[in-house]
Scaffold this motif. Sequence first.
Motif, short mmCIF file in Angstrom:
data_model
loop_
_atom_site.label_atom_id
_atom_site.label_comp_id
_atom_site.label_asym_id
_atom_site.label_seq_id
_atom_site.Cartn_x
_atom_site.Cartn_y
_atom_site.Cartn_z
N GLN A 13 -31.57 2.50 -11.31
CA GLN A 13 -31.46 1.07 -11.60
C GLN A 13 -30.36 0.83 -12.61
OE1 GLN A 13 -34.80 -1.20 -12.85
NE2 GLN A 13 -36.17 -0.34 -11.29
N VAL A 14 -29.64 -0.26 -12.43
CA VAL A 14 -28.60 -0.59 -13.39
C VAL A 14 -28.89 -1.98 -13.96
CG1 VAL A 14 -26.14 -0.80 -13.81
CG2 VAL A 14 -26.94 0.60 -11.92
N TRP A 15 -28.87 -2.05 -15.25
CA TRP A 15 -28.97 -3.34 -15.94
C TRP A 15 -27.73 -3.48 -16.79
CZ3 TRP A 15 -33.25 -6.85 -15.79
CH2 TRP A 15 -34.28 -6.44 -14.92
N ALA A 16 -26.81 -4.31 -16.36
CA ALA A 16 -25.56 -4.45 -17.09
C ALA A 16 -25.51 -5.83 -17.72
CB ALA A 16 -24.38 -4.27 -16.15
N SER A 17 -25.18 -5.86 -18.98
CA SER A 17 -25.02 -7.14 -19.66
C SER A 17 -23.62 -7.16 -20.25
CB SER A 17 -26.08 -7.27 -20.76
OG SER A 17 -25.83 -8.46 -21.48
N LEU A 18 -22.83 -8.12 -19.84
CA LEU A 18 -21.43 -8.14 -20.27
C LEU A 18 -21.15 -9.45 -21.00
CD1 LEU A 18 -19.89 -7.02 -16.87
CD2 LEU A 18 -20.36 -5.58 -18.82
N TYR B 59 -26.82 4.65 -21.77
CA TYR B 59 -26.25 3.41 -22.30
C TYR B 59 -24.74 3.56 -22.30
CZ TYR B 59 -30.98 2.46 -23.96
OH TYR B 59 -32.33 2.25 -24.03
N VAL B 60 -24.08 2.70 -21.58
CA VAL B 60 -22.62 2.77 -21.52
C VAL B 60 -22.06 1.57 -22.30
CG1 VAL B 60 -20.61 2.83 -19.99
CG2 VAL B 60 -22.78 3.84 -19.25
N TYR B 61 -21.41 1.85 -23.40
CA TYR B 61 -20.85 0.78 -24.23
C TYR B 61 -19.39 0.57 -23.88
CZ TYR B 61 -25.06 1.41 -26.98
OH TYR B 61 -26.37 1.50 -27.38
N LEU B 62 -19.06 -0.62 -23.43
CA LEU B 62 -17.69 -0.87 -23.00
C LEU B 62 -16.89 -1.44 -24.16
CD1 LEU B 62 -18.50 -2.46 -19.55
CD2 LEU B 62 -18.04 -0.07 -20.10
N SER B 63 -16.74 -0.66 -25.19
CA SER B 63 -16.09 -1.19 -26.39
C SER B 63 -14.63 -1.51 -26.14
CB SER B 63 -16.21 -0.18 -27.52
OG SER B 63 -15.71 1.06 -27.07
N ASN B 64 -14.01 -0.84 -25.18
CA ASN B 64 -12.59 -1.08 -24.97
C ASN B 64 -12.32 -2.47 -24.43
OD1 ASN B 64 -13.91 -0.33 -22.64
ND2 ASN B 64 -12.04 0.40 -21.66
N PHE B 65 -13.35 -3.09 -23.87
CA PHE B 65 -13.14 -4.44 -23.37
C PHE B 65 -13.07 -5.43 -24.51
CE2 PHE B 65 -14.96 -4.09 -18.82
CZ PHE B 65 -13.81 -3.44 -18.46
N ASN B 66 -13.68 -5.12 -25.58
CA ASN B 66 -13.84 -6.15 -26.60
C ASN B 66 -13.86 -5.50 -27.98
OD1 ASN B 66 -14.25 -8.55 -27.75
ND2 ASN B 66 -15.98 -9.13 -26.48
N ASP C 123 -20.01 -4.25 -29.60
CA ASP C 123 -20.80 -3.65 -28.52
C ASP C 123 -21.66 -4.68 -27.82
OD1 ASP C 123 -19.75 -1.20 -28.88
OD2 ASP C 123 -21.33 -0.51 -30.22
N ASP C 124 -21.07 -5.74 -27.31
CA ASP C 124 -21.96 -6.66 -26.62
C ASP C 124 -21.85 -6.54 -25.11
OD1 ASP C 124 -19.47 -7.65 -26.57
OD2 ASP C 124 -19.93 -9.59 -27.49
N SER C 125 -21.12 -5.55 -24.64
CA SER C 125 -21.13 -5.27 -23.21
C SER C 125 -21.74 -3.89 -23.01
CB SER C 125 -19.72 -5.30 -22.64
OG SER C 125 -19.20 -6.60 -22.71
N VAL C 126 -22.93 -3.88 -22.45
CA VAL C 126 -23.63 -2.61 -22.28
C VAL C 126 -24.15 -2.50 -20.87
CG1 VAL C 126 -25.44 -1.11 -23.17
CG2 VAL C 126 -24.43 -2.83 -24.65
N LEU C 127 -23.92 -1.35 -20.27
CA LEU C 127 -24.52 -1.06 -18.97
C LEU C 127 -25.63 -0.05 -19.21
CD1 LEU C 127 -21.55 -1.97 -18.27
CD2 LEU C 127 -21.75 -0.56 -16.24
N THR C 128 -26.81 -0.34 -18.69
CA THR C 128 -27.93 0.57 -18.89
C THR C 128 -28.36 1.13 -17.54
OG1 THR C 128 -28.63 -0.87 -20.67
CG2 THR C 128 -30.17 0.82 -19.98
N TYR C 129 -28.42 2.43 -17.44
CA TYR C 129 -28.83 3.09 -16.20
C TYR C 129 -30.18 3.74 -16.41
CZ TYR C 129 -24.02 2.71 -14.46
OH TYR C 129 -22.80 2.24 -14.03
N TYR C 130 -31.14 3.42 -15.55
CA TYR C 130 -32.46 4.05 -15.63
C TYR C 130 -32.61 5.04 -14.49
CZ TYR C 130 -33.68 0.31 -18.88
OH TYR C 130 -33.72 -0.54 -19.95
#
Lengths: 450, 341
Positions: free
Chosen positions: B44-49, B317-324, B328-335
């Motif tokens: 499952q992927v829960w991504a919040s960008l 937890y994938v933190y997309l810090s390079n975007f912003n 760390d407000d863009s996080v993709l979570t994989y379960y």
Amino acid sequence: MPVLAFTLSPESLGKLHDALVCLGKFSEAVCIEAVHDKLTLTALNSSKSAYASFTLIEKFFAKYQFKGTGANPSREKFNCKIYNKALLSVFKGRATDPMREKDTAIERCDVTVEDGEGTGKSRFIIKIACRHGVLKTYRLTFESVSPMHALFVKESAGNVWSISSRTLREFVEHFGPGTEQLDIYFEDGRVSLTSYTEKIMSGNEVLKQPLHTTIAVDTLEFGEFHVEEKLHIVISVKDFKSIVSHASTINTTVKALYSHPSNPMQLTYSDEGLLSEFILMTTGEGRGASAAPNSRANSKRPASRPALEATPSSKKPSNPEMRPPSTSAALSLNRDAAPRSKVSRPSPPPPQPSIQTDALFFPEADDDRRWDPVNSDEEEDEMLLWDAGGNSVVATMNSGKGLQSAETQSQSINGLSRINAQTNPDASLPQTQRLAPTQRLSGIRGMFDD
Amino acid sequence: MRFKTSIRNIQTFSTSLSTLGKVAWVRLDDDSVRFTIIPETGTQVWASLSIESIFEDYTIQSAAPNNTINLELPLPPLHRALKSAINATSASIRLTKKDGVPVLSLTIITNTVSSGNSAGGFLNPANADPFGDNVFREESLDANMGREREAIVTQDIPIRVLTADSVEGIHEPRVREPDAHIVLPSLIQLKAISDRFTKLAMATSYGGARGGASSTASVPKLELAANMHGSLKLSISTDSLNISSVWSGLNNPELDPRQLDGENPENHPSAKLKAAGQDAWSTVRIDGRDWGKVLSVGRLGGRVIACFADEHALILYVYLSNFNDGVDDSVLTYYISSFSV
């Protein structure tokens, strides 16, 4: 004693392979027709809605010799039909890239055809000479069948455009998979190419609907451009993709000619010694600008794929033993072609005076009677005839002129019958016969039915 | 209900998502974009960008609180449509209806590469003859050559607009407090080794029968384990093969005390595992092929922290810090659930 012998350079071999790949997208069999100065490869798809042909003229070959069997080779023809996969596996793509496999690079390719009619010695022999003296010989069997050529009447095609094959490829790359139709539309100096599918889905199925893609470009992208405004012309996107993927391997200009929906569209382009011609059936309508190509109204229209092989069991040949041999498709070709006009929609303003829009429609009630042999005297040009000896003076399908004149005289049936069959005079057919219709027009379904 | 925005950066993002599932639930509101993929089996992927990470000039409006819009979006068409935007000068997306069917309509303005060189220019046979009448018609030729030709591509992606009720019941999975958390090494390296292990195991355990094993049950499971002393162990074993690879010197990040709900960090499972020493591992068993797809998120270049709940689940937890920059407000979570032995 070979009927036909020709030699190909590795470069030509590669081009032949590309052409065969393209033909393979239309039909699994390729028809080969040789005359004294050229070789023509053709394929007609199973629904008879698309026809592809490649003509190789003498300069395509390192050597080309057509001997024929009779006294006057320049007027003779040799025809055969070969399973495309067999040819493809012989002319594998390897020939195109001598750098990649240096050791097995092809140096030249000799093809001879022996036709020992009936003796079982008819073979299509391909000898491929590779580096280091390796010689590969392939003997393929073939079927002696007259090819069917779709006819296209240039004179009646008022719409024409031409465009670089590379540009066309760029456009086609935007189309996603799964769509069926391509709508070509021109208005206000911009041309729209729309790839879409008409299937109506509901619920979760909606998400499976393929991408609906429209590309709008300036007419400056085109070289030549004379197209009637606000005319929707629809062809199969799959066929179009097949053509573009071949055309874009050559830096060439693709030229399209067409008249109106339900009449064929011709696409042509050429390379050195290689002429490509495609004839595609069209649907669509000349509608106002407001209607999108996938509007509801459009979705409801009877689809238009010719359903040729639909019901072999329902056939009622007038005389069983007269059933034509393998060319029976020629019959179905025309049979299929005609009903298409029934499918066409009125183009609100008759777009070109030369075409009688009304004539594209069959009278509802007795449309099947058109096929009745009894009436044949009045509408001779539309009869399906098997030309046995090539001597018959009856207007048969293989007389292109007959058809054209027929067209100008009576626009009734052949608005559509222009994708039409030509049988070959030397085909071993029974005496001229007329075949009764084998399918009722009302049973014919459209081009994109499934 | 209105939604319109220009897009940026979305290409790689869609690439990573589309490998994992066919359909995503997308929740758009004033503050963020959420993509959720819940496949029947697998991860499952829960991504919040954050909005800015993938959109520009973002407009959203709906009757729901916070202007929320919920969509069901098929990923393969989205991915295919975005391909058209690769060399685009501009790309925007809006929610609209076409023929009564809701679509996300992507409008892309792109220059045709063959500008000035298409059939309208010198290639036109009419102009090819240097001695022909057209040779002096330079004005019209220049006009053609100098002009940048634009093609406007419209890609309509079919979608379903979801009611608030229908998505109310969907929640992120609940997983117990992890035993180990560790920053993963380079994902491309991890992926290469994982894929290699999976292939080897499939080749040796079924006499080379490749691909035939389509059900996840018949594919050997990768065993992934971490301790709280900077080590990660990847291993696989079959009847004829037993291989493993160990990374050391990785970082076990400190827990954020704010997320412990006032509990004593000493009582956290990870503290216990750490106290148990270097030979205490927390292990999960995962499907190699699914794991390979998960690791494709590496192309986004984020920092990845893996949390191990022993024999139970793995959360990335994938933190997309390079975007912003650094936020760390863009996080993709994989379960990923663990298979039992």
